[in-house]
Design a protein around this motif. Structure first.
Motif, PDB file in Angstrom:
ATOM      1  N   TYR A 189      33.964  35.267  50.238  1.00 36.67           N
ATOM      2  CA  TYR A 189      32.873  35.918  49.593  1.00 36.67           C
ATOM      3  C   TYR A 189      31.792  34.845  49.031  1.00 36.67           C
ATOM      4  O   TYR A 189      30.584  35.253  48.451  1.00 36.67           O
ATOM      5  CB  TYR A 189      33.277  36.755  48.485  1.00 36.67           C
ATOM      6  CG  TYR A 189      34.318  36.464  47.552  1.00 36.67           C
ATOM      7  CD1 TYR A 189      33.917  35.334  46.567  1.00 36.67           C
ATOM      8  CD2 TYR A 189      35.412  36.631  47.547  1.00 36.67           C
ATOM      9  CE1 TYR A 189      34.881  34.735  45.814  1.00 36.67           C
ATOM     10  CE2 TYR A 189      36.612  36.291  46.786  1.00 36.67           C
ATOM     11  CZ  TYR A 189      36.459  35.431  45.770  1.00 36.67           C
ATOM     12  OH  TYR A 189      37.354  34.977  44.965  1.00 36.67           O
ATOM     13  N   VAL A 190      32.227  33.691  49.020  1.00 39.36           N
ATOM     14  CA  VAL A 190      31.275  32.237  48.746  1.00 39.36           C
ATOM     15  C   VAL A 190      31.555  31.459  49.807  1.00 39.36           C
ATOM     16  O   VAL A 190      32.735  31.319  50.297  1.00 39.36           O
ATOM     17  CB  VAL A 190      31.657  31.855  47.423  1.00 39.36           C
ATOM     18  CG1 VAL A 190      31.030  32.962  46.260  1.00 39.36           C
ATOM     19  CG2 VAL A 190      32.915  31.313  47.079  1.00 39.36           C
ATOM     20  N   PRO A 191      30.576  30.360  50.077  1.00 35.51           N
ATOM     21  CA  PRO A 191      30.947  29.391  50.928  1.00 35.51           C
ATOM     22  C   PRO A 191      32.209  28.436  50.638  1.00 35.51           C
ATOM     23  O   PRO A 191      32.370  28.350  49.383  1.00 35.51           O
ATOM     24  CB  PRO A 191      29.510  28.637  50.962  1.00 35.51           C
ATOM     25  CG  PRO A 191      28.445  29.554  50.459  1.00 35.51           C
ATOM     26  CD  PRO A 191      29.238  30.462  49.650  1.00 35.51           C
TER      27      PRO A 191
ATOM     28  N   HIS B 103      29.600  39.923  48.094  1.00 38.73           N
ATOM     29  CA  HIS B 103      29.931  41.489  48.363  1.00 38.73           C
ATOM     30  C   HIS B 103      31.377  41.503  48.664  1.00 38.73           C
ATOM     31  O   HIS B 103      32.227  40.736  48.815  1.00 38.73           O
ATOM     32  CB  HIS B 103      29.450  41.327  50.141  1.00 38.73           C
ATOM     33  CG  HIS B 103      28.071  41.380  50.142  1.00 38.73           C
ATOM     34  ND1 HIS B 103      27.156  40.183  50.215  1.00 38.73           N
ATOM     35  CD2 HIS B 103      26.870  42.289  50.269  1.00 38.73           C
ATOM     36  CE1 HIS B 103      25.727  40.281  50.106  1.00 38.73           C
ATOM     37  NE2 HIS B 103      25.597  41.622  50.400  1.00 38.73           N
ATOM     38  N   PHE B 104      31.778  42.875  48.590  1.00 39.73           N
ATOM     39  CA  PHE B 104      33.147  43.073  48.587  1.00 39.73           C
ATOM     40  C   PHE B 104      33.467  44.511  49.099  1.00 39.73           C
ATOM     41  O   PHE B 104      32.170  45.273  49.317  1.00 39.73           O
ATOM     42  CB  PHE B 104      33.778  43.280  47.191  1.00 39.73           C
ATOM     43  CG  PHE B 104      33.086  44.251  46.050  1.00 39.73           C
ATOM     44  CD1 PHE B 104      33.590  45.580  45.941  1.00 39.73           C
ATOM     45  CD2 PHE B 104      31.902  43.742  45.478  1.00 39.73           C
ATOM     46  CE1 PHE B 104      33.030  46.244  45.097  1.00 39.73           C
ATOM     47  CE2 PHE B 104      31.333  44.626  44.497  1.00 39.73           C
ATOM     48  CZ  PHE B 104      31.901  45.836  44.474  1.00 39.73           C
ATOM     49  N   ASN B 105      34.565  44.770  49.581  1.00 42.92           N
ATOM     50  CA  ASN B 105      34.640  46.357  50.173  1.00 42.92           C
ATOM     51  C   ASN B 105      35.086  47.177  49.158  1.00 42.92           C
ATOM     52  O   ASN B 105      36.045  47.324  48.560  1.00 42.92           O
ATOM     53  CB  ASN B 105      35.968  46.318  51.225  1.00 42.92           C
ATOM     54  CG  ASN B 105      36.463  47.442  51.811  1.00 42.92           C
ATOM     55  OD1 ASN B 105      35.597  48.418  51.618  1.00 42.92           O
ATOM     56  ND2 ASN B 105      37.038  47.305  52.788  1.00 42.92           N
TER      57      ASN B 105
ATOM     58  N   CYS C 106      38.550  36.689  40.390  1.00 43.11           N
ATOM     59  CA  CYS C 106      38.017  35.276  40.818  1.00 43.11           C
ATOM     60  C   CYS C 106      36.602  35.636  41.426  1.00 43.11           C
ATOM     61  O   CYS C 106      35.775  34.770  41.557  1.00 43.11           O
ATOM     62  CB  CYS C 106      38.997  34.735  41.651  1.00 43.11           C
ATOM     63  SG  CYS C 106      40.402  34.137  40.622  1.00 43.11           S
ATOM     64  N   GLN C 107      36.364  36.636  42.278  1.00 48.54           N
ATOM     65  CA  GLN C 107      34.790  36.902  42.833  1.00 48.54           C
ATOM     66  C   GLN C 107      33.917  36.925  41.789  1.00 48.54           C
ATOM     67  O   GLN C 107      32.917  36.555  41.816  1.00 48.54           O
ATOM     68  CB  GLN C 107      34.937  38.449  43.539  1.00 48.54           C
ATOM     69  CG  GLN C 107      33.727  38.587  44.310  1.00 48.54           C
ATOM     70  CD  GLN C 107      33.788  39.243  45.253  1.00 48.54           C
ATOM     71  OE1 GLN C 107      34.843  39.810  45.821  1.00 48.54           O
ATOM     72  NE2 GLN C 107      32.811  39.972  45.884  1.00 48.54           N
ATOM     73  N   THR C 108      34.432  37.638  40.521  1.00 48.21           N
ATOM     74  CA  THR C 108      33.359  37.488  39.558  1.00 48.21           C
ATOM     75  C   THR C 108      33.236  36.204  38.914  1.00 48.21           C
ATOM     76  O   THR C 108      31.861  35.954  38.554  1.00 48.21           O
ATOM     77  CB  THR C 108      34.082  38.420  38.321  1.00 48.21           C
ATOM     78  OG1 THR C 108      34.182  39.873  38.620  1.00 48.21           O
ATOM     79  CG2 THR C 108      32.850  38.658  37.128  1.00 48.21           C
ATOM     80  N   SER C 109      34.039  35.565  38.486  1.00 53.50           N
ATOM     81  CA  SER C 109      34.056  34.057  38.080  1.00 53.50           C
ATOM     82  C   SER C 109      33.296  33.218  39.055  1.00 53.50           C
ATOM     83  O   SER C 109      32.794  32.213  38.665  1.00 53.50           O
ATOM     84  CB  SER C 109      35.478  33.507  37.917  1.00 53.50           C
ATOM     85  OG  SER C 109      36.210  33.571  38.870  1.00 53.50           O
ATOM     86  N   SER C 110      33.518  33.434  40.442  1.00 57.21           N
ATOM     87  CA  SER C 110      32.824  32.706  41.421  1.00 57.21           C
ATOM     88  C   SER C 110      31.422  32.978  41.525  1.00 57.21           C
ATOM     89  O   SER C 110      30.558  32.348  41.623  1.00 57.21           O
ATOM     90  CB  SER C 110      33.571  32.829  42.908  1.00 57.21           C
ATOM     91  OG  SER C 110      34.950  32.286  42.734  1.00 57.21           O
ATOM     92  N   THR C 111      30.886  34.212  41.358  1.00 55.19           N
ATOM     93  CA  THR C 111      29.732  34.550  41.696  1.00 55.19           C
ATOM     94  C   THR C 111      28.857  34.157  40.170  1.00 55.19           C
ATOM     95  O   THR C 111      27.852  33.487  40.379  1.00 55.19           O
ATOM     96  CB  THR C 111      29.572  36.362  41.572  1.00 55.19           C
ATOM     97  OG1 THR C 111      30.466  36.605  42.518  1.00 55.19           O
ATOM     98  CG2 THR C 111      28.256  36.831  41.730  1.00 55.19           C
TER      99      THR C 111
END
Length: 340
Positions: free
Chosen positions: A285-287, A191-193, A256-261
């Motif tokens: 956004y991730v554990p 999730h993101f704002n 980095c949210q995309t790469s982590s997802t």
């Protein structure tokens, strides 16, 4: 009468003696002449021999040409470089010569500050909106050890050496491409704002870059190669990003949210990680420990598809949520789910 006869006899003897002497003289002269002629015939022609020696000495001696080795680019058939092994220590400083070849092979494969190398990461194929294939680029590897061995062999007698370049196309069948979105075998959502415009835009751009990417069996995937530069020229905007343990503003913050997802989605399959890094700060956004930070030209997220079948990446953005799905055809569903 007696005296007259005696005188006649004496005269005859003188005549006979003279005749004999004359005959013996002619015979001796003839034999001497014959022996002289034989000696002349047997005597080597000193003049001609001398001229022959002079002629040979006057010839320019053939200059020994040095052994050379020419390196050819098999893709263009152009000469990369020609070397003289003896000048570089071949035969006199063997270990040093081999070390120089190894260093040269490394530069050719991996590149230098001034020139790119022959090694190239593959750019994956993609599906367009109509299901057609948008071709990427194959993986290219210059086998450094093989190149050194070829150079050492050629250094003995000279010749040409082609760079041992190996290209690997994506490991899927073109006829399978239209069926790779049939079933979802793994997915992950973060999730993101959406009210933070810059960060949202960066997530959208990077997610679009991995959308509909085909990852064939055995393929290598590089996030940086697939997404490309996250700079202003490519539409990326300023947003917060983690650098050296601090959150600072930077162009491309949010990718980095995309790469982590993506990491958390493909981690459910049988893949091998080639490169993965954690952030210097905890992200929300991730554990903890489940992130994969990236930076174009620096840290990357890379893996190899060792699941046994090709799959397709799908990215979906809606209402402040980023979901990345891993899909495949029904034909390969069972193979991929073994790693889930």
């Amino acid at each position: 009468m007696g005296k007259a006869k005696k005188a006649i006899c004496i005269w005859c003897m003188i005549v006979l003696a003279t005749g004999c002497a004359s005959q013996n003289g002619e015979t001796a002269d003839s034999k001497d002449l014959e022996r002289t002629e034989k000696r002349v015939m047997m005597q080597p022609d000193v003049t001609n021999a001398a001229e022959g020696k002079k002629g040979e000495a006057g010839k320019e001696p053939k200059e020994l040409q040095p052994v050379t080795v020419t390196v050819i680019d098999p893709m263009t058939n152009k000469v990369i470089k020609t070397i003289v092994p003896d000048e570089l220590g071949f035969g006199t400083a063997g270990e040093k010569y081999k070390a120089e070849l190894e260093e040269w092979a490394k530069e050719l494969a991996r590149g230098t500050d001034d020139a790119p190398g022959y090694d190239q990461r593959n750019t994956p194929d993609k599906l367009d909106e109509n299901g057609g294939i948008i071709k990427g680029a194959p993986r290219v590897v210059l086998e450094e050890e093989e190149f050194v061995e070829k150079m050492l062999d050629a250094s003995k007698e000279g010749g040409e050496v082609e760079l041992p370049l190996y290209m690997t196309a994506s490991g899927y069948k073109p006829e399978d491409a239209a069926h790779l979105d049939e079933v979802v075998v793994a997915s992950y959502t973060t999730h993101f704002n959406p009210g933070v415009a810059g960060r949202t835009k960066n997530i959208e751009l990077s997610a679009e870059a991995v959308h509909n990417v085909i990852i064939g069996e055995g393929d290598y995937f590089s996030f940086n190669t697939t997404v490309g530069p996250s700079d202003e020229a490519h539409g990326y905007q300023p947003a917060e990003e983690a650098i050296n343990g601090k959150l600072v503003m930077g162009i491309g913050g949010g990718i980095c949210q995309t790469s982590s997802t993506l990491f958390n989605a493909v981690d459910q399959l049988g893949v091998d990680y080639v490169e993965k890094h954690h952030h210097s700060v905890t992200v929300g956004y991730v554990p903890k420990g489940r992130d994969a930070t990236v930076s174009y030209g620096g840290k990357d997220f890379r893996f190899q598809n060792t699941s046994g079948a090709p799959f397709l990446l799908k990215s979906v953005i809606e209402n402040g949520k980023l979901t990345i799905e891993v899909r495949t055809s029904r034909q390969y569903e069972a193979i991929l789910k073994k790693g889930v």
